[in-house]
Scaffold this motif. Structure first.
Motif, PDB file in Angstrom:
ATOM      1  N   GLU A 123       0.832  -1.202   0.000  1.00  0.00           N
ATOM      2  CA  GLU A 123       0.000   0.000   0.000  1.00  0.00           C
ATOM      3  C   GLU A 123       0.868   1.255   0.000  1.00  0.00           C
ATOM      4  O   GLU A 123       0.481   2.288  -0.554  1.00  0.00           O
ATOM      5  CB  GLU A 123      -0.987  -0.053   1.171  1.00  0.00           C
ATOM      6  N   GLU A 124       2.067   1.143   0.580  1.00  0.00           N
ATOM      7  CA  GLU A 124       2.965   2.297   0.525  1.00  0.00           C
ATOM      8  C   GLU A 124       3.480   2.494  -0.902  1.00  0.00           C
ATOM      9  O   GLU A 124       3.615   3.634  -1.363  1.00  0.00           O
ATOM     10  CB  GLU A 124       4.133   2.089   1.501  1.00  0.00           C
TER      11      GLU A 124
ATOM     12  N   GLY B 138       1.833   1.745  -3.548  1.00  0.00           N
ATOM     13  CA  GLY B 138       0.693   2.446  -4.141  1.00  0.00           C
ATOM     14  C   GLY B 138       0.384   2.141  -5.595  1.00  0.00           C
ATOM     15  O   GLY B 138      -0.296   2.930  -6.254  1.00  0.00           O
TER      16      GLY B 138
ATOM     17  N   ARG C  65      -5.492  -7.726  -2.947  1.00  0.00           N
ATOM     18  CA  ARG C  65      -4.077  -7.990  -3.209  1.00  0.00           C
ATOM     19  C   ARG C  65      -3.703  -9.462  -3.234  1.00  0.00           C
ATOM     20  O   ARG C  65      -2.512  -9.803  -3.237  1.00  0.00           O
ATOM     21  CB  ARG C  65      -3.222  -7.281  -2.143  1.00  0.00           C
TER      22      ARG C  65
END
Lengths: 337, 337, 337, 337
Positions: free
Chosen positions: A195-196, A198, A230
């Motif tokens: 998620e970082e 992105g 994911r």
């Protein structure tokens, strides 16, 4: 219900990592648990497993100059498709790290190797490129600046995902081995990283055994990854919860394997059911057949679960009721009661 | 450097959970490892530990009708301050879950109990309310719908944080015990949840022992939580990596405890160094003194580390060099070499 | 074969520790997972479990002045028999050790308590006195002189066995809990001690879960103890291999539970199949029924095993063949293949 | 005291397994963590470690036709002596078992290989032949008849010990790896077997790391083996308690390593302090130096222990007092208090 179950089974796609059919080595049997096996030989072995449809191919091929066209031919004649490419970023030159190597040049080599693998994945029409950075992490207390290793890892994966926007990259996390501690160690840590980064084309390959011996509930881990879109792929096998033993599916944890597949089905995840077994002392073709036989039995058992009753038990968090329902579907000697 | 080190030590604030001075019970010694201890008695015991400045108070007090003013008086006369309130959302009525209880009424009771604790935390001027949902999770495969438990947990914490925007809530994660699997099981899973809640006043209490036996590197876990601004508090203790033994600090993992404090200092984190020990068979005052004595020794050793050399070793990921530097600071018999 | 299987089931004797029906406490729910339960109440609960025939009674009774005659009456009216007495040498006064307490007076008290329990065992016509020295061991490195603890332990057991030559004493070993390390930690260490004592009336109670989480194969441990004539009793339950979770039989390790009972049967051991479960959050009567239901299913599955084929597979150490044979007996969805 | 300590250090003999200086391979870096290393090259590397006096040599040598005389020369010119021969009964042909192989011919080959190794051990004047039957055991539930494997193992070791009455045979036990379960898995099980064999020249090589991750206290295990006259040799290294990581001595468990050496000294055991490290990613000569540096520091610290006080603390089983005494000897920052 049995009919429905039968239909589902016909639709299931089973896969395996090609290394399942290769040659195993460890630090004791340094001469190998058998003679060397080339990529084409391994594909031919995979072809002997009746229900196998797809394979995950390590890259570079063996031998390294094997033309992709020959791999394609071998796959074709064995009725197989390449679902993924796994670039070998864990062999000798990467033993001190691939994406996290202290040497910037080796970090670059890792990205290049994955990029070459990605090109091949495109050629072969794979579903994803698997990233298995098993050498990325640390062995000793105080050895590394953990924040730096994290940064290196996210930057590398992000760069790759940006460079190949048409491909998907699946990170296979694992608590440890070969490194004593791996950077991508758990489903949650990997999701945080993803998620970082992105980008939409980075996800997770969830290995049942890695999750189990990492102290997770694989079913819970799968739900979490699916809920965030994911979960790109799964591998199954089994172990004794203390190490990544890569045993035949269902040989130790039948109920939790069943729960894992139940969670996948319940969450609407319909990817390939894929083997990652290391049958060191068994015939690899027979071991794959055994794994698939267990998966098919589990698939049939999924069709026998009284879902309404199980949902009610889970809403009440009633462990005894849930166990009873599940055992009734799974165990022959329960059925007759 | 020694001077600087001495100054740091004078500035360190040491704390402890008040249960450290209470009465321990387990499933075998059901009559307790000693006689009952009231809240005021426990505070008086804490007061005997010379270097202790703050305590984390479980709530409700014992007895439950003990006025807050009396607690304040007891703290004052012992030279102590309440750093936190820990609402007891893990006793009998919450054994099937607090925030995740299948019964909506019990879930509500849990939120109400925390809210009452939060009011007391305000009165006492605490730094944070600790959330320790040890009964929230599951015991058996197939027992629960993991996604639902996750939802329940985030909703409850979010509701509390929104209701008390002036207070901070610190979630103490742990892999298991008393539940076989806890919902907030790791630093990464807890961070995922916190970021999903999206409020600034929710963070983490990182217990060194929980992290260690959960397979994390506590130093790595601390860096990760700090990097996202979510490390609200820490607890220290020790164990054998298989269970939350809550032993005296440094009794087993000296080097990794040292690494943990080094990481905190290096990242500029300057919170309280807090004890969470369960000295079942030892004198609790002596055990607290022992834990603080070790922390002070580690603090002095931090002042002896050759930071430049260590940074260089870590950049090179040179484990042998890093170990040598650290042992030189820590071990008397290394110094003379 | 099915017929034979049915006959066997009618002959099986099922038992349980009486604590299964008591009140659980742990260090978090210090007010208990339910209200207090007296000895007579616990016996009445045990009586509700249809297939239960024998119970292992903790001693002293609760309340401590409960006459033995009343216990006998309660057993009788519930159709139960006392198979064993377990003296509580692990409560408050023994928390620093029973047989290994540093205080000679407490060591004497432990022997006296067991002696009193042995008298009651005689009165009740029990098969054995169970010794569970869970507080005997150490918590910290350097805490104890291990040789001395070993000596204390063997001397105490030897003294008891010599004093009651007409009774049998069964040592229940366990790696740890409540002590961080127990003196009698494994089947082999306990056998070493027993053989050093050299008396015929000292043996082992093998708890499946203790063996499993101690890293043993319970089947192997059972064979070893039987081969030396020292397997006096067994307890079954289940866990996640990291702790003595005392879960319902078969909930996690179906195959290894099956292997354990197969080994017992194959070696001609015909003792009681006994439950040692701690259903903290479940109804204890229902949990006992669930455990027995699983044991009966396993018993039926024993009757379905193709023994000739299994013996051949084991002689060849053929894991895949052995698994197939066993799964065919155990799993409903395998049968139809 | 410092004088006495210095004298002791001069008398210590340090050793290492020759594989410490060899080439590591595992199932991921199948091309090795470095280039191949011959026996003579490994001896020359060992010779670079200043304080190393003895080595344990794997057999056959590499290359297999290397004359013993050349090995002797290499040892001589490097100031080394062969303390032991370790026959490689764990390479390809023995992967399904050496002493326990289902094939009688392979079992015979294993005995023959050890016999050849024993002849070489005689020639080189070794202290013992090491037996490391790492492939003897099982991987799967139901795979083997455990009693048969036990029988095979004792018969083979007994035959060897009877055939070479002038040599000593040291069994190195280990819970697992490469087999999922090893027959000689713990100190107690190995002692049971040795006593059943009943010959004076069979004993134990106690590897600190094997003991630790097998859940033993290595100090306790050493005392037990010494008390029965069966501790023939030791190896040291370190790990994270979940696997045989073979890390540098003292890198994780300083206190327990110290306790182990204290127990050896206290029991009057005066054998060689021997390294069994696998520095996969480190320079092997530097890693050996690091291990010896830590052992020498521990040796000095042994000289600083207040033995009278420690004995008193252990008699009282006073963990806090014992820890304080030990830390005072070990930690620089404790000394000044």
């Amino acid at each position: 219900m049995p009919n429905q179950s039968r239909i589902e089974i016909q639709d299931r796609v089973f896969g395996a990592g090609i290394w399942h059919f290769g040659r195993y080595v460890d630090r004791y049997a340094t001469d190998g648990y058998g003679p060397p096996v080339s990529t084409l030989q391994a594909i031919d072995r995979a072809g002997q497993v009746e229900d196998l449809s797809v394979v995950d191919l390590t890259f570079p091929f063996d031998p390294a100059d094997l033309p992709v066209a020959e791999v394609e031919d071998a796959l074709k004649r064995n009725g197989l498709r390449a679902i993924a490419i796994t670039p070998e970023i864990y062999t000798r030159r990467f033993t001190r790290g691939a994406f996290t190597n202290p040497d910037a040049q080796v970090r670059r080599q890792a990205i290049e190797l994955v990029s070459q693998g990605a090109e091949v994945a495109r050629q072969l029409g794979c579903d994803y490129v698997k990233l298995w950075p098993g050498q990325d992490g640390w062995d000793y207390p105080f050895q590394a600046d953990h924040s730096q290793l994290w940064r290196f890892s996210l930057d590398a994966v992000g760069e790759l995902a940006a460079a190949f926007p048409d491909l998907r990259f699946a990170i296979e996390y694992k608590p440890r081995e070969p490194r004593n501690s791996m950077v991508f160690s758990s489903v949650s840590k990997t999701l945080l990283g993803i998620e970082e980064i992105g980008l939409p084309n980075v996800g997770i390959l969830l290995d049942f055994g890695h999750s189990l011996y990492g102290g997770e509930s694989p079913a819970d881990a799968a739900r979490l990854a699916i809920s965030r879109g994911r979960l790109f792929a799964i591998d199954v096998n089994d172990n004794y919860r203390g190490w990544d033993d890569d045993m035949v599916v269902g040989s130790v944890h039948l109920t939790e394997t069943f729960e894992f597949f139940y969670a996948l089905q319940d969450a609407g995840w319909d990817g390939v059911w894929q083997l990652d077994q290391f049958p060191f002392r068994e015939d690899s073709v027979e071991a794959a057949r055994a794994g698939i036989r267990v998966m098919k039995a589990i698939d049939r058992a999924l069709g026998l679960v009284d879902r309404e009753a199980l949902t009610a038990a889970q809403q009440a968090q009633d462990a005894l009721a849930a166990q009873r329902i599940v055992q009734r579907a799974l165990l022959s000697t329960m059925v007759e009661q």
